[in-house]
Design a protein around this motif. Structure first.
Motif, PDB file in Angstrom:
ATOM      1  N   LEU A 257     -16.027   2.757 -23.426  1.00 55.92           N
ATOM      2  CA  LEU A 257     -15.680   1.341 -23.296  1.00 55.92           C
ATOM      3  C   LEU A 257     -16.598   0.639 -22.306  1.00 55.92           C
ATOM      4  CD1 LEU A 257     -13.903  -1.158 -23.659  1.00 55.92           C
ATOM      5  CD2 LEU A 257     -12.295  -0.167 -22.009  1.00 55.92           C
TER       6      LEU A 257
ATOM      7  N   GLN B 105     -18.880  -2.454 -23.456  1.00 52.37           N
ATOM      8  CA  GLN B 105     -18.770  -3.752 -22.783  1.00 52.37           C
ATOM      9  C   GLN B 105     -20.120  -4.194 -22.244  1.00 52.37           C
ATOM     10  OE1 GLN B 105     -15.143  -2.970 -20.166  1.00 52.37           O
ATOM     11  NE2 GLN B 105     -15.009  -5.164 -20.482  1.00 52.37           N
ATOM     12  N   SER B 106     -20.836  -3.254 -21.652  1.00 53.39           N
ATOM     13  CA  SER B 106     -22.150  -3.568 -21.093  1.00 53.39           C
ATOM     14  C   SER B 106     -23.111  -4.036 -22.184  1.00 53.39           C
ATOM     15  CB  SER B 106     -22.719  -2.337 -20.380  1.00 53.39           C
ATOM     16  OG  SER B 106     -24.023  -2.579 -19.903  1.00 53.39           O
TER      17      SER B 106
ATOM     18  N   PHE C 285     -12.841  -8.461 -28.374  1.00 52.93           N
ATOM     19  CA  PHE C 285     -12.366  -7.877 -27.122  1.00 52.93           C
ATOM     20  C   PHE C 285     -11.936  -8.983 -26.173  1.00 52.93           C
ATOM     21  CE2 PHE C 285     -13.101  -6.474 -22.748  1.00 52.93           C
ATOM     22  CZ  PHE C 285     -12.371  -5.291 -22.718  1.00 52.93           C
TER      23      PHE C 285
ATOM     24  N   SER D 293      -9.292  -8.188 -23.451  1.00 53.63           N
ATOM     25  CA  SER D 293      -9.096  -7.474 -22.193  1.00 53.63           C
ATOM     26  C   SER D 293      -8.886  -6.002 -22.508  1.00 53.63           C
ATOM     27  CB  SER D 293      -7.888  -8.030 -21.432  1.00 53.63           C
ATOM     28  OG  SER D 293      -6.692  -7.773 -22.141  1.00 53.63           O
TER      29      SER D 293
ATOM     30  N   GLN E 256      -6.776  -7.079 -27.961  1.00 48.56           N
ATOM     31  CA  GLN E 256      -7.850  -7.401 -28.899  1.00 48.56           C
ATOM     32  C   GLN E 256      -7.328  -8.465 -29.865  1.00 48.56           C
ATOM     33  OE1 GLN E 256      -6.727  -3.851 -29.110  1.00 48.56           O
ATOM     34  NE2 GLN E 256      -7.736  -3.670 -27.131  1.00 48.56           N
TER      35      GLN E 256
ATOM     36  N   ASP F  15     -18.996  -6.298 -30.177  1.00 46.77           N
ATOM     37  CA  ASP F  15     -17.684  -6.740 -29.704  1.00 46.77           C
ATOM     38  C   ASP F  15     -16.588  -5.839 -30.262  1.00 46.77           C
ATOM     39  OD1 ASP F  15     -15.680  -8.185 -28.537  1.00 46.77           O
ATOM     40  OD2 ASP F  15     -16.180 -10.094 -29.478  1.00 46.77           O
TER      41      ASP F  15
ATOM     42  N   ALA G  85     -16.392  -2.459 -28.489  1.00 43.20           N
ATOM     43  CA  ALA G  85     -15.675  -2.548 -27.217  1.00 43.20           C
ATOM     44  C   ALA G  85     -14.164  -2.584 -27.458  1.00 43.20           C
ATOM     45  CB  ALA G  85     -16.133  -3.783 -26.440  1.00 43.20           C
ATOM     46  N   SER G  86     -13.736  -3.335 -28.462  1.00 44.49           N
ATOM     47  CA  SER G  86     -12.317  -3.421 -28.793  1.00 44.49           C
ATOM     48  C   SER G  86     -11.778  -2.076 -29.260  1.00 44.49           C
ATOM     49  CB  SER G  86     -12.097  -4.480 -29.884  1.00 44.49           C
ATOM     50  OG  SER G  86     -12.464  -5.762 -29.438  1.00 44.49           O
TER      51      SER G  86
ATOM     52  N   SER H  37     -11.359   0.258 -26.337  1.00 46.15           N
ATOM     53  CA  SER H  37     -10.242  -0.233 -25.528  1.00 46.15           C
ATOM     54  C   SER H  37      -8.907   0.134 -26.175  1.00 46.15           C
ATOM     55  CB  SER H  37     -10.346  -1.754 -25.364  1.00 46.15           C
ATOM     56  OG  SER H  37      -9.202  -2.272 -24.719  1.00 46.15           O
TER      57      SER H  37
END
Length: 289
Positions: free
Chosen positions: A32, A36-37, A175, A177, A181, A235, A238-239, A242
């Protein structure tokens, strides 16, 4: 009532499961952070393309391009992004449910739309349920490069340029938080000036475009559509991580709850067995007197 051995075996098996879910949670946390990065690093590039295109539009709204031209919508293409595997809570089911509701609401028949499924989970679902899958792509890396996604983006854009589809949407999990999602739909093509969010008051307005605004637009518009798809994949990754991190944490917590409950049950059963043995010993001693 279950024997002490049965209860002990359940405790051991649940502990092993919790170790696995805990390890998967840690792996998802690491992935994650990287996802995100990657998404954050790509954002400035996407924003700059939008900024340049918006500036060109503000200077000359009469520019023409195949990706800008609107035509009668006879067939719509939906690009849907899911994961290649499960164990990520409602990540896949939410996006699939949203797309199914969308196509059944907007279209009267399956001849009016097609689906490009990115991710094994979605591809398998749509094929098994007889949805019109045009293309499917599996085993997308957790950290995809733009070159790796180039085949997908070129093909999707090509469908519009060749007039096989008259409008293209992309569906993915945005994403928000660590624990949230949001299923998102974006129109990829045709590109509309109202969908661009670039800063029209930027210093670009004082620039001269060489060899000309039309020539620059011819290069940027395909890159814009490709970047939108690539950014959505980043995106979505990342979701996904998460959602999997949250699902594995919940599984670990639930396993610990089961272990605690079984431990209490085991101790009670063990105490009952000891009490029974003492009662039998006392009864036997009394009988010999």
């Amino acid at each position: 009532m279950a024997s002490l051995r049965d209860i002990k075996n359940k405790i051991n098996s649940t502990k092993k499961t919790s170790h696995i879910t805990k390890a998967m949670e840690m792996v998802s946390t690491s992935k994650l952070m990287k996802a995100q990065s990657n998404a954050v690093k790509f954002t400035p590039y996407m924003e700059k393309i939008q900024e340049v295109i918006t500036t060109i539009f503000s200077n000359n709204s009469n520019l023409e391009h195949p990706m800008l031209s609107k035509r009668e919508v006879k067939k719509t293409l939906y690009v849907v992004i899911t994961s290649d595997s499960g164990l990520c809570g409602g990540f896949n089911s939410n996006i699939i449910r949203n797309l199914v509701n969308t196509v059944t609401t907007r279209h009267k028949s399956k001849e009016e739309y097609g689906i490009v499924a990115i991710g094994n989970y979605g591809a398998e679902f749509f094929r098994k349920n007889d949805f019109p899958v045009v293309d499917s792509y599996k085993n997308i890396p957790d950290e995809p490069s733009f070159a790796q996604i180039k085949e997908i983006t070129n093909k999707v854009v090509g469908y519009y340029i060749d007039a096989e589809f008259d409008k293209i949407y992309i569906h993915y999990n945005h994403f928000v938080s660590m624990i949230s999602q949001e299923v998102t739909e974006k129109q990829v093509l045709p590109i509309e000036s109202t969908s661009l969010t670039g800063n029209q008051n930027s210093t670009l307005s004082s620039y001269n475009f060489e060899p000309g605004e039309a020539e620059v637009l011819n290069i940027l518009l395909p890159q814009y559509a490709e970047s939108m798809i690539y950014g959505s994949i980043l995106d979505s990754k990342a979701s996904e991580h998460s959602a999997r991190k949250t699902a594995m944490k919940n599984s670990t917590d639930n396993a610990q709850g089961i272990i605690d409950s079984l431990s209490i049950k085991y101790n009670r059963a063990r105490q009952a067995a000891i009490t029974q043995e003492i009662t039998e010993i006392v009864a036997g001693a009394a009988a010999t007197q």
